[in-house]
Design a protein around this motif. Sequence first.
Motif, PDB file in Angstrom:
ATOM      1  N   GLN A  68      -6.713 -17.538  26.156  1.00 53.49           N
ATOM      2  CA  GLN A  68      -7.736 -16.487  25.377  1.00 53.49           C
ATOM      3  C   GLN A  68      -7.928 -15.160  25.977  1.00 53.49           C
ATOM      4  N   SER A  69      -8.153 -14.573  25.105  1.00 54.10           N
ATOM      5  CA  SER A  69      -8.387 -12.924  25.721  1.00 54.10           C
ATOM      6  C   SER A  69      -9.918 -12.889  26.705  1.00 54.10           C
ATOM      7  N   MET A  70      -9.599 -12.198  27.731  1.00 49.49           N
ATOM      8  CA  MET A  70     -10.727 -11.823  28.667  1.00 49.49           C
ATOM      9  C   MET A  70     -11.568 -11.002  28.464  1.00 49.49           C
ATOM     10  N   ILE A  71     -12.664 -10.908  27.985  1.00 48.01           N
ATOM     11  CA  ILE A  71     -13.598  -9.736  27.743  1.00 48.01           C
ATOM     12  C   ILE A  71     -14.207  -9.126  28.894  1.00 48.01           C
ATOM     13  N   ASP A  72     -14.739  -8.053  28.892  1.00 44.06           N
ATOM     14  CA  ASP A  72     -15.292  -7.517  29.822  1.00 44.06           C
ATOM     15  C   ASP A  72     -16.657  -7.684  29.775  1.00 44.06           C
ATOM     16  N   VAL A  73     -17.355  -8.689  30.629  1.00 47.70           N
ATOM     17  CA  VAL A  73     -18.658  -9.136  30.459  1.00 47.70           C
ATOM     18  C   VAL A  73     -19.608  -8.249  30.874  1.00 47.70           C
ATOM     19  N   PHE A  74     -19.381  -7.361  31.355  1.00 47.19           N
ATOM     20  CA  PHE A  74     -20.205  -6.338  31.796  1.00 47.19           C
ATOM     21  C   PHE A  74     -20.746  -5.213  30.758  1.00 47.19           C
ATOM     22  N   ARG A  75     -19.653  -5.193  29.721  1.00 47.13           N
ATOM     23  CA  ARG A  75     -19.667  -4.157  28.653  1.00 47.13           C
ATOM     24  C   ARG A  75     -19.811  -4.980  27.066  1.00 47.13           C
ATOM     25  N   ASP A  76     -19.100  -5.925  27.137  1.00 47.64           N
ATOM     26  CA  ASP A  76     -19.130  -6.683  25.783  1.00 47.64           C
ATOM     27  C   ASP A  76     -20.046  -7.759  25.481  1.00 47.64           C
ATOM     28  N   GLU A  77     -21.259  -7.315  25.436  1.00 51.00           N
ATOM     29  CA  GLU A  77     -22.294  -8.353  25.425  1.00 51.00           C
ATOM     30  C   GLU A  77     -22.153  -9.504  24.365  1.00 51.00           C
ATOM     31  N   GLU A  78     -21.890  -8.793  23.124  1.00 48.48           N
ATOM     32  CA  GLU A  78     -21.476  -9.903  22.087  1.00 48.48           C
ATOM     33  C   GLU A  78     -20.578 -10.736  22.297  1.00 48.48           C
ATOM     34  N   GLY A  79     -19.435 -10.583  23.032  1.00 48.40           N
ATOM     35  CA  GLY A  79     -18.408 -11.565  23.004  1.00 48.40           C
ATOM     36  C   GLY A  79     -18.703 -12.291  24.249  1.00 48.40           C
ATOM     37  N   ASP A 133     -12.940  -6.909  40.266  1.00 48.24           N
ATOM     38  CA  ASP A 133     -13.274  -5.683  40.908  1.00 48.24           C
ATOM     39  C   ASP A 133     -14.363  -5.231  40.346  1.00 48.24           C
ATOM     40  N   ALA A 134     -14.646  -5.192  39.002  1.00 45.85           N
ATOM     41  CA  ALA A 134     -16.016  -4.961  38.275  1.00 45.85           C
ATOM     42  C   ALA A 134     -16.963  -6.029  38.610  1.00 45.85           C
ATOM     43  N   LEU A 135     -16.627  -7.408  38.902  1.00 48.79           N
ATOM     44  CA  LEU A 135     -17.629  -8.368  39.414  1.00 48.79           C
ATOM     45  C   LEU A 135     -18.256  -8.013  40.659  1.00 48.79           C
ATOM     46  N   LEU A 136     -17.394  -7.658  41.664  1.00 52.31           N
ATOM     47  CA  LEU A 136     -17.550  -7.310  42.991  1.00 52.31           C
ATOM     48  C   LEU A 136     -18.669  -6.053  43.034  1.00 52.31           C
ATOM     49  N   ALA A 137     -18.270  -5.021  41.918  1.00 52.53           N
ATOM     50  CA  ALA A 137     -19.020  -3.778  41.988  1.00 52.53           C
ATOM     51  C   ALA A 137     -20.540  -4.242  41.449  1.00 52.53           C
ATOM     52  N   ASN A 138     -20.552  -5.086  40.370  1.00 50.40           N
ATOM     53  CA  ASN A 138     -21.736  -5.882  40.060  1.00 50.40           C
ATOM     54  C   ASN A 138     -22.547  -6.433  41.051  1.00 50.40           C
TER      55      ASN A 138
END
Length: 155
Positions: A68-79, A133-138
Amino acid sequence: MSEQRNGQQHLFDGLIATYRELNLKVRPLPEDRLTIGRSGETIRDVIVDLRDDELRFSQALKDRLTGQSMIDVFRDEEGAAMAEIPSADDTTVEVISQFGTARESTLAMLQGLAPEAWDDGGGGPLTIRAATDALLANDRVHMEKIVGLLGSPTG
């Protein structure tokens, strides 16, 4: 290729360090110290947010690895499909353990990736490397909040 592996190792080291820091700096503290906030937000609140982000990330990664497509969990709250959230009554130590379990799952999935999968752009708006990388920044943002709420680094 060696540079890619070093980059991946940096991500692994950072993700592991977050859990290690929580265990060293937060787990030993009494619950009342973790649930009293100076500005409305408590250390427990920050850790709950960190756990919830990890659960969303782990699910998004699993989705990506199953095609499946990997959403950006830090930006795409709805998905961002949410795994069942544990009880709101859980202690901070229990929330840290839940975070650790989810992080362990994330690390296991990442560890099993073929080197070329890290930068494959065919699975959504982010590569796995960019999402990790975004997870680590979070993680860094949350750990800075925790240190700030502690008043001074402990340990």
